[in-house]
Design an enzyme around this catalytic site. Structure first.
Site, short mmCIF file in Angstrom:
data_model
loop_
_atom_site.label_atom_id
_atom_site.label_comp_id
_atom_site.label_asym_id
_atom_site.label_seq_id
_atom_site.Cartn_x
_atom_site.Cartn_y
_atom_site.Cartn_z
N ASP A 13 53.26 65.61 49.90
CA ASP A 13 53.93 65.13 48.68
C ASP A 13 52.93 64.90 47.55
OD1 ASP A 13 56.05 65.09 50.37
OD2 ASP A 13 56.57 62.98 50.08
N ALA A 86 50.10 57.05 50.59
CA ALA A 86 49.21 57.10 51.77
C ALA A 86 49.92 56.57 53.00
CB ALA A 86 47.96 56.27 51.50
N ALA A 87 49.78 57.28 54.10
CA ALA A 87 50.37 56.80 55.36
C ALA A 87 49.83 57.58 56.55
CB ALA A 87 51.89 56.97 55.33
N GLN A 88 49.81 56.94 57.70
CA GLN A 88 49.79 57.66 58.97
C GLN A 88 51.27 57.95 59.17
OE1 GLN A 88 50.48 59.35 61.76
NE2 GLN A 88 51.01 57.40 62.74
N GLU A 133 63.49 56.47 57.87
CA GLU A 133 63.18 55.88 59.18
C GLU A 133 63.49 54.37 59.23
OE1 GLU A 133 62.26 56.76 62.21
OE2 GLU A 133 62.26 58.90 61.82
N TYR A 155 55.89 53.01 63.02
CA TYR A 155 55.79 53.50 61.63
C TYR A 155 56.92 52.90 60.79
CZ TYR A 155 56.79 57.04 57.97
OH TYR A 155 57.09 57.69 56.80
N HIS A 185 61.65 65.61 54.11
CA HIS A 185 61.49 66.73 53.17
C HIS A 185 60.27 67.54 53.59
CE1 HIS A 185 59.87 62.99 51.52
NE2 HIS A 185 58.85 63.72 51.09
N ARG A 190 53.83 71.44 54.58
CA ARG A 190 54.08 70.41 55.58
C ARG A 190 53.00 70.45 56.66
NH1 ARG A 190 56.28 65.55 56.73
NH2 ARG A 190 58.43 65.68 57.47
#
Ligand code: NAP
Ligand code: GDD
Length: 334
Positions: A13, A86-88, A133, A155, A185, A190
Site C-alpha cells: 500500500d 507499518a505492520a507485521q 480483521e 494481529y 486488497h 502483494r
C-alpha cells in the site's frame, strides 16, 4: 506544497500511496527499516538510482517501535498528513510472533500518535491502517462501522488496540485522525505469502516449469478482495474531510479461496485441482470464515467506490507474474 509522511512505504500500500500523493503534487517522506539487502524494491522507480531520495520522495531510516526517532522525524518534516501503514501484517505469522506483532501493530501506532501530539502538530492529519480483521468471526454480515469487534488472532487484537487509540486521540485531543477499516486488497505488488499472490505466482511458476505443486491451506475461507490502487485513494480521501472518522473500505462482494483459484487458473485454461495440494501446516489455529464489507458510509461521505473488479485484478496479477517468470502472456487468451 503539502508534505506527507508514510510509515510502511516499502510495502504494497505504501508504494501505491506514494505514487498517488506524488501525482497530487505532495512532497512525500517515507520511513524505511534498515535491512541487510534493500527493501525498497516497490518504490525504487520513485528514487534516483542508488539514493534514498527522488524528486518528490525522501526516505528516512526508522522503525515505528522507536519513539525518539518518530518524534525527531515529525519535528524535522512537519508533515501535513501522516499515514501509519507499518505492520507485521501477516495473520498466520502473528500466531508465531504475537509479541513482536503487537509491538509494531499496537504500540507502533500509539508511538506514532504520541509523536504527532507531542509535536503540537495541530495541522497534522493522521491515517491509521485498520483492518476488517478487527471483526473476526463476529457472525454479522455484512460488516460496517457499527459492527462489534471480535478479533480472532494476535494481529487483529493489536489493530483493535490501535483503532481505539486513534479514536481516543480524536476525541480527547481533537486530532484529525481517521481509521480506514480496509478489507483485503491485493495487486501485483502483494507480498508472496498472501494467498492471492501465492496463487498467481505459483500458477506462473507452474506454467514456466519451475514449480510442480502449489501448497495451500483453507480453501473455504471467503474474503472481500479489492485492488490496492483503489484503496489508497480512499486513505487520501479520508484525510481531506473536515474532520476525522472511521470508514469501511470494501467491495461488498465475497469470494472463497477456491473461487480465486477457479478465476486465476481459468484465465490460462487450467484446472487448479490438478496442481494444488493441501498442507495442514498452512491451516491457522482460528481462521475467519467470511469477510464482506458495507462501504456505504464512505460512498456517502466522499463518493468513494471500488473501480477494479476481482476478474481484472486476477488478470493483472497473473499477467505480471507470467512476465516475471519470462512467460509471454500473449500465448494465452487473457
Ligand atoms: P505489507 O506489504 O506487509 O507492508 C508492511 C509495511 O510495514 C512494510 O513497508 C514493512 O517494511 C513495514 N514495517 C513492518 N514493520 C515495521 C516497523 N517495525 N517499523 C517500520 N515499518 C515497518 O502490508 P500492506 O498490505 O501494504 O498493508 C499496509 C497496512 O494496511 C498494514 O498496516 C496492514 O496491516 C494494513 N492492512 C492491509 C490490508 C491488505 O489487505 N493489504 C487490509 C487491511 C489493513 P519492510 O518492507 O521493511 O518489511
Ligand atoms: N497466506 C495464506 N497462504 N493464506 C491461505 C493459504 C496459504 O497458503 N491457503 C489458504 N489461505 C487462506 C487463509 O487461511 C485466509 O483464510 C485467506 O486465505 C486469506 O489469507 P491471506 O491472503 O493471508 O490474508 P488474510 O485475510 O489472512 O489477511 C490479509 O487481509 C487482512 C484484511 O482482512 C492481510 O493483508 C492482513 O494484513 C489484512 O489486515
Amino acid at each position: 506544497m503539502k508534505k506527507a509522511l508514510i510509515s510502511g512505504i516499502s510495502g504494497q500500500d505504501g508504494s501505491y500511496l506514494a505514487e498517488l500523493l506524488i501525482s497530487k503534487g505532495y512532497e512525500v517522506h517515507g520511513i524505511v527499516r534498515r535491512a541487510s539487502v534493500s527493501n525498497t524494491r516497490r518504490i525504487d522507480h520513485l528514487l534516483h538510482p542508488g539514493e534514498m531520495r527522488g524528486e518528490f520522495l525522501q526516505l528516512h531510516f526508522g522503525d515505528v517501535t522507536d519513539s525518539s526517532r518518530l518524534a525527531a522525524l515529525i519535528d524535522q518534516i512537519e508533515p501535513n498528513e501522516v499515514y501509519n501503514l507499518a505492520a507485521q501484517s501477516h495473520v498466520q505469522i502473528s500466531f508465531h510472533e504475537p509479541v513482536h506483532t503487537s509491538e509494531v501493530v499496537a504500540l507502533g501506532a500509539l508511538k506514532m500518535l504520541e509523536a504527532v501530539r507531542n509535536a503540537g502538530a495541530g495541522h497534522t492529519r493522521f491515517y491509521q491502517a485498520t483492518t476488517s480483521e478487527v471483526y473476526g468471526n463476529v457472525n454479522i454480515s455484512p460488516q460496517d462501522e457499527k459492527t462489534p469487534f471480535h478479533p480472532d488472532n494476535p494481529y487483529a487484537c493489536g489493530k483493535v488496540f490501535a483503532f481505539h487509540q486513534v479514536r481516543l486521540y480524536r476525541e480527547a485531543y481533537g486530532l484529525h485522525a481517521s481509521n480506514g477499516i480496509l478489507f483485503n486488497h491485493e495487486s501485483p505488488r502483494r507480498g508472496h505469502n498472501f494467498v492471492t499472490r501465492k496463487i498467481t505466482r505459483g500458477l506462473a511458476r507452474i506454467v514456466a516449469g519451475r514449480q510442480d505443486k502449489l501448497l495451500l491451506g483453507n480453501l473455504d475461507a471467503r474474503r472481500d478482495w479489492g485492488h490496492a490502487k483503489d484503496y489508497v485513494e480512499a486513505m487520501w480521501m479520508m484525510l481531506q474531510q473536515a474532520s476525522g472518522g472511521d470508514y469501511v473500505i470494501a467491495t461488498g462482494k465475497s469470494h472463497s479461496v477456491r473461487d480465486f483459484l477457479d478465476t486465476s487458473f481459468g484465465l490460462l485454461g487450467l484446472d487448479w485441482s490438478d496442481h494444488v495440494d493441501i498442507d495442514p501446516k498452512l491451516l491457522r489455529p482460528i481462521d475467519v470464515n467470511e469477510f464482506i464489507g458495507d462501504f456505504s458510509k464512505a460512498r456517502q461521505a466522499f463518493g468513494w467506490e471500488p473501480k477494479i473488479s476481482l476478474q481484472d485484478l486476477a488478470r493483472e496479477m497473473v499477467m505480471t507474474d507470467l512476465l516475471h517468470e519470462d512467460v509471454d502472456p500473449a500465448q494465452f487468451d487473457l
